[in-house]
Design a protein around this motif. Sequence first.
Motif, PDB file in Angstrom:
ATOM      1  N   MET A  64      45.953  72.947  13.656  1.00  0.00           N
ATOM      2  CA  MET A  64      45.722  74.360  13.696  1.00  0.00           C
ATOM      3  C   MET A  64      44.496  74.691  14.552  1.00  0.00           C
ATOM      4  SD  MET A  64      46.045  77.458  11.416  1.00  0.00           S
ATOM      5  CE  MET A  64      46.582  76.575  10.014  1.00  0.00           C
ATOM      6  N   GLU A  65      43.432  73.923  14.413  1.00  0.00           N
ATOM      7  CA  GLU A  65      42.235  74.183  15.218  1.00  0.00           C
ATOM      8  C   GLU A  65      42.525  74.009  16.706  1.00  0.00           C
ATOM      9  OE1 GLU A  65      39.464  75.769  14.418  1.00  0.00           O
ATOM     10  OE2 GLU A  65      40.533  75.965  12.516  1.00  0.00           O
ATOM     11  N   GLU A  66      43.389  73.057  17.013  1.00  0.00           N
ATOM     12  CA  GLU A  66      43.779  72.864  18.412  1.00  0.00           C
ATOM     13  C   GLU A  66      44.444  74.130  18.945  1.00  0.00           C
ATOM     14  OE1 GLU A  66      46.784  70.075  21.036  1.00  0.00           O
ATOM     15  OE2 GLU A  66      46.294  69.482  19.002  1.00  0.00           O
ATOM     16  N   ALA A  67      45.319  74.735  18.155  1.00  0.00           N
ATOM     17  CA  ALA A  67      45.983  75.980  18.552  1.00  0.00           C
ATOM     18  C   ALA A  67      44.962  77.107  18.686  1.00  0.00           C
ATOM     19  CB  ALA A  67      47.069  76.344  17.545  1.00  0.00           C
ATOM     20  N   ASN A  68      44.030  77.199  17.767  1.00  0.00           N
ATOM     21  CA  ASN A  68      43.007  78.247  17.843  1.00  0.00           C
ATOM     22  C   ASN A  68      42.143  78.105  19.099  1.00  0.00           C
ATOM     23  OD1 ASN A  68      43.378  80.036  15.628  1.00  0.00           O
ATOM     24  ND2 ASN A  68      42.666  78.418  14.261  1.00  0.00           N
ATOM     25  N   TYR A 104      54.762  75.436  17.550  1.00  0.00           N
ATOM     26  CA  TYR A 104      55.400  74.540  16.578  1.00  0.00           C
ATOM     27  C   TYR A 104      54.333  73.792  15.798  1.00  0.00           C
ATOM     28  CZ  TYR A 104      59.949  74.883  18.924  1.00  0.00           C
ATOM     29  OH  TYR A 104      61.124  75.321  19.456  1.00  0.00           O
ATOM     30  N   THR A 105      54.576  73.585  14.509  1.00  0.00           N
ATOM     31  CA  THR A 105      53.703  72.736  13.715  1.00  0.00           C
ATOM     32  C   THR A 105      54.495  72.182  12.533  1.00  0.00           C
ATOM     33  OG1 THR A 105      51.494  72.552  12.741  1.00  0.00           O
ATOM     34  CG2 THR A 105      52.768  74.494  12.141  1.00  0.00           C
ATOM     35  N   MET A 106      53.980  71.099  11.966  1.00  0.00           N
ATOM     36  CA  MET A 106      54.560  70.539  10.738  1.00  0.00           C
ATOM     37  C   MET A 106      53.719  71.024   9.564  1.00  0.00           C
ATOM     38  SD  MET A 106      57.230  68.572  11.032  1.00  0.00           S
ATOM     39  CE  MET A 106      57.179  67.654   9.513  1.00  0.00           C
ATOM     40  N   ALA A 107      54.394  71.499   8.529  1.00  0.00           N
ATOM     41  CA  ALA A 107      53.695  71.932   7.316  1.00  0.00           C
ATOM     42  C   ALA A 107      54.642  71.763   6.139  1.00  0.00           C
ATOM     43  CB  ALA A 107      53.256  73.381   7.434  1.00  0.00           C
ATOM     44  N   PRO A 136      41.764  87.193  16.602  1.00  0.00           N
ATOM     45  CA  PRO A 136      40.754  86.184  16.940  1.00  0.00           C
ATOM     46  C   PRO A 136      41.148  84.764  16.561  1.00  0.00           C
ATOM     47  CG  PRO A 136      40.069  87.443  15.021  1.00  0.00           C
ATOM     48  CD  PRO A 136      41.327  88.068  15.534  1.00  0.00           C
ATOM     49  N   ARG A 137      42.038  84.622  15.585  1.00  0.00           N
ATOM     50  CA  ARG A 137      42.462  83.304  15.110  1.00  0.00           C
ATOM     51  C   ARG A 137      43.926  83.379  14.709  1.00  0.00           C
ATOM     52  NH1 ARG A 137      39.181  79.649  14.162  1.00  0.00           N
ATOM     53  NH2 ARG A 137      40.214  78.659  12.423  1.00  0.00           N
ATOM     54  N   ILE A 138      44.538  82.223  14.591  1.00  0.00           N
ATOM     55  CA  ILE A 138      45.903  82.162  14.060  1.00  0.00           C
ATOM     56  C   ILE A 138      45.801  82.264  12.545  1.00  0.00           C
ATOM     57  CG2 ILE A 138      47.962  80.726  13.805  1.00  0.00           C
ATOM     58  CD1 ILE A 138      47.109  79.504  16.561  1.00  0.00           C
ATOM     59  N   GLU A 139      46.416  83.287  12.014  1.00  0.00           N
ATOM     60  CA  GLU A 139      46.340  83.534  10.574  1.00  0.00           C
ATOM     61  C   GLU A 139      47.698  83.735   9.926  1.00  0.00           C
ATOM     62  OE1 GLU A 139      43.637  86.834  10.327  1.00  0.00           O
ATOM     63  OE2 GLU A 139      41.909  85.566  10.795  1.00  0.00           O
ATOM     64  N   HIS A 140      48.777  83.507  10.728  1.00  0.00           N
ATOM     65  CA  HIS A 140      50.129  83.720  10.203  1.00  0.00           C
ATOM     66  C   HIS A 140      51.054  82.586  10.630  1.00  0.00           C
ATOM     67  CE1 HIS A 140      48.310  87.745  10.358  1.00  0.00           C
ATOM     68  NE2 HIS A 140      49.004  87.949   9.257  1.00  0.00           N
ATOM     69  N   TRP A 141      52.161  82.521   9.959  1.00  0.00           N
ATOM     70  CA  TRP A 141      53.207  81.547  10.279  1.00  0.00           C
ATOM     71  C   TRP A 141      54.542  82.194   9.911  1.00  0.00           C
ATOM     72  CZ3 TRP A 141      56.744  79.266   6.882  1.00  0.00           C
ATOM     73  CH2 TRP A 141      56.596  79.631   5.532  1.00  0.00           C
ATOM     74  N   HIS A 142      55.632  81.572  10.363  1.00  0.00           N
ATOM     75  CA  HIS A 142      56.969  81.975   9.918  1.00  0.00           C
ATOM     76  C   HIS A 142      57.936  80.818  10.121  1.00  0.00           C
ATOM     77  CE1 HIS A 142      58.486  82.731  14.038  1.00  0.00           C
ATOM     78  NE2 HIS A 142      57.308  83.276  14.278  1.00  0.00           N
TER      79      HIS A 142
END
Length: 131
Positions: A1-5, A92-95, A109-115
């Motif tokens: 996630m930090e990489e995406a941010n 894309y991410t694994m969760a 300012p940051r990624i704070e959502h997913w779907h």
Amino acid sequence: MEEANRLIPTLEESLDTLTGIAREATALRREIEVLGAIAGSGASEDSPDVRLLREKERLQKASLERFRSELAAIARHGCLLRDLELGLVDFYTMAQGRVVYLCWRRGEPRIEHWHPLDEGFSGRRPLSELL
């Protein structure tokens, strides 16, 4: 996630570039339509209007190539541009043992959502539900 941010400033810049190219291509398309009508009314191949039409077509092709190149650069970062006007980008991410999208909108300012993969922006959920 930090990489995406960490990619957000790069994405903001890419979206600015894409928006500018899209505006430029739209303006060129309008000019080409008008010049095409003028050229189609019997202008010779070496008339100034036809030469200008060919130059505008060349510029439009170059704009489209720049647009494609910028999209490819975004994709190389593992991002999917979903909507240029809204500035929607998915990652894309694994969760929780499944592949999902992290969802970011231009200006956030940051990624704070997913779907989930089968839902779009309207299915955005807070990251707290994912973690």
